[in-house]
Design an enzyme around this catalytic site. Structure first.
Site, mmCIF file in Angstrom:
data_model
loop_
_atom_site.group_PDB
_atom_site.id
_atom_site.type_symbol
_atom_site.label_atom_id
_atom_site.label_comp_id
_atom_site.label_asym_id
_atom_site.label_seq_id
_atom_site.Cartn_x
_atom_site.Cartn_y
_atom_site.Cartn_z
ATOM 1 N N GLY B 57 0.826 -1.201 0.000
ATOM 2 C CA GLY B 57 0.000 0.000 0.000
ATOM 3 C C GLY B 57 0.857 1.246 0.000
ATOM 4 O O GLY B 57 1.192 1.775 1.052
ATOM 5 N N THR B 58 1.225 1.668 -1.186
ATOM 6 C CA THR B 58 2.247 2.717 -1.276
ATOM 7 C C THR B 58 2.273 3.291 -2.675
ATOM 8 O O THR B 58 1.836 2.651 -3.622
ATOM 9 C CB THR B 58 3.631 2.068 -1.030
ATOM 10 O OG1 THR B 58 3.821 1.893 0.353
ATOM 11 C CG2 THR B 58 4.761 2.900 -1.555
ATOM 12 N N THR B 59 2.756 4.544 -2.777
ATOM 13 C CA THR B 59 3.269 4.960 -4.078
ATOM 14 C C THR B 59 4.641 5.556 -3.856
ATOM 15 O O THR B 59 4.801 6.478 -3.057
ATOM 16 C CB THR B 59 2.373 6.037 -4.706
ATOM 17 O OG1 THR B 59 1.031 5.631 -4.604
ATOM 18 C CG2 THR B 59 2.751 6.259 -6.157
#
Lengths: 232, 275
Positions: B57-59
């Site tokens: 869950g990341t950018t």
């Protein structure tokens, strides 16, 4: 009580006799010379056939460790072979680990560390060789010397083995900073010829450039010795 | 010194045996000695229990341009639908010339990048010269290959500067290592790539590059629920790295960009365009 029968025993005046004796073996070995130039390093070493029946051509005393890294030695031939093979393996392992070529410093430190290991181990003897390791790091030529005690230092020009002192005096007089490859080659050949019976059969020369090593074949060595003799 | 048989390269226990002949008075705690590889594929983290499913869950993004490298990351950590933090630091400062980004399992990234930092420093002290970016990233790849299929989750970028310039590498838990000019990693990466690929040029100025990085992260946080929080931006140049932005709230960015487009948010957008 004799302090020289075991490696792992210091003498009362702080010497490790086995290591000293190993360095003695080096001093009686055949002569080798290393000269650092501006764009190349020259390694030269004396070869001696033990008998007329031996093919001196096939004695190779300059070991290639990597595409632009070479090593030569004075002392016991077999020890040099073992150490060179270990160092060759280390060069490749370094590449797998880090992708880059190992620097000459790293390889010289590795070699000297291997030699040091055997000055602190029971049941083993030190390597009976001092090595000259030559190569390029960051586009700069570097020449290192290691000895049986595990010491490692960088040199501008040096020599090992029999008549090392004579050759070193000669180099001290004639070496200067920024020698071109040709001049360094002539200097090395001249230094060797002073102490070796001249002739292509008794000298092995190697030129280490930035990206490659040039091992002179016997015709090239013969030509070189002729030119050097004329320059005298 | 490296002291292992090349045929066992990559097995976790080799990293324990490094320098076995030297006396290590300060040894870092590290993972178990032997990792048995599962032949059935990746192990499942907690059997799919969503509350503990931290994955991806990341950018994060990074790109190379004429002034060096720009890294931009979001700061959200989520556990399923629960937001555990909006202030995570996903750029890890390995040392003064290397940065790592974090995507996937936070613990894995934090630990192994710290291990890498330890190794870089030891190498620098022993050998008198710094490890290159290629070497540091290759070293990390070596570690991750040893743990392949054992459940590590890491999709990180290693960016840094060395004597041959600034370089960007992508490394993941499958043991993949790629050198490249543009990378985006994480659940929001597809949105970030859209913006990045649209406006990227090598000859961006620093300000333009920062703007591009910020925009790309914003768009990813807007559409991806697992990305959000604040945008952090770092710039890598030949003298090391600089933190350009420590945290721009993406909510503020949302209204700033909306205003630039003339959108007021009153539901009358279409009508406005008729004039």
């Amino acid at each position: 009580m004799s302090y020289d029968t075991a490696l792992t025993v210091f003498s009362p005046d702080g010497q490790l006799f086995q290591v000293e004796y190993a360095m003695e073996a080096v001093k009686r070995g055949l002569c080798c010379v290393g000269v650092r130039g501006k764009d190349a390093i020259i390694l030269g070493v004396e070869k001696k056939a033990t008998s007329k029946l031996q093919d001196v051509k096939t004695i190779k005393k300059v070991y290639q460790l990597d595409h632009n890294l070479c090593m030569t030695f004075s002392g016991l031939n077999a020890d040099a072979r073992i150490l060179a093979n270990q160092t060759r393996l280390q060069c490749q392992q370094y590449k797998i680990y880090y992708e880059d070529d190992p620097s000459v410093d790293y390889i010289a430190k590795f070699t000297s560390q291997q030699q040091q290991k055997f000055t602190q181990r029971g049941g083993a003897r030190p390597y009976g060789i001092s090595t000259l390791i030559a190569g390029f790091s960051n586009n700069k030529p570097k020449l290192f010397q290691t000895d049986p005690s595990g010491a490692c230092s960088e040199w501008k020009a040096t020599s090992l083995g029999k008549s090392a002192k004579q050759v070193k005096d000669f180099l001290e007089k004639h070496w200067r900073e920024g020698l071109h490859e040709k001049d360094a080659l002539l200097l090395t050949t001249k230094a060797l010829m002073d102490v070796v019976e001249s002739g292509n059969k008794n000298i092995e020369l190697c030129v280490i450039r930035k990206n490659e090593c040039w091992f002179l074949n016997e015709n090239e060595v013969e030509e070189l010795t002729k030119i050097t003799a004329q320059l005298q | 010194m490296i002291d292992f048989d090349p045929s066992t390269f990559g097995l976790a226990h080799t990293y324990q045996k490094e320098d076995k002949d030297e006396i290590n008075t300060l040894s870092m705690p590290s993972a178990p000695q032997v990792i048995y590889r599962s032949l059935n594929g990746p192990t499942q983290t907690n059997g799919g229990n969503k509350l503990n499913n931290f994955k991806h869950g990341t950018t994060t993004l990074g790109f190379v341009f004429k002034e060096g490298i720009l890294l931009a990351v979001d700061s959200r950590a989520s556990m399923g639908s629960f937001l555990s933090s909006e202030q995570v630091r996903k750029v890890i400062e390995i040392n003064e010339y290397l940065l790592g980004t974090m995507a996937g399992g936070a613990a894995d990234c934090q630990y192994w990048l710290a291990y890498l930092a330890n190794h870089c420093r030891t190498y620098e002290l022993k050998n008198g010269s710094k490890l290159s970016v290629a070497a540091a990233s290759k070293f990390l790849q070596g570690i991750l290959i040893g743990y392949k299929n054992s459940g590590l989750s890491m999709g990180c970028m290693i960016a840094g500067t060395d004597l041959s310039g600034q370089h960007l590498y992508y490394i993941d838990n499958d043991g993949m290592r790629l050198k490249g000019d543009i990378f985006s990693v994480g659940s929001g990466s597809t949105y970030a790539y859209g913006v990045l690929d649209n406006h990227y040029r090598y000859d961006l100025s620093l300000d333009e590059a920062v703007e591009l990085g910020v925009r790309a992260i914003y768009h990813a946080t807007h559409r991806d629920t697992a990305s959000g929080g604040v945008v952090r931006v770092y710039h890598i140049h030949q003298n090391g790295w600089t933190k350009v932005h420590d945290g721009i709230d993406v909510v503020d960015l949302h209204y700033k960009f909306a205003q630039q487009k003339g959108l007021v948010g009153d539901g009358d957008e279409a009508k406005q365009r008729l004039f």
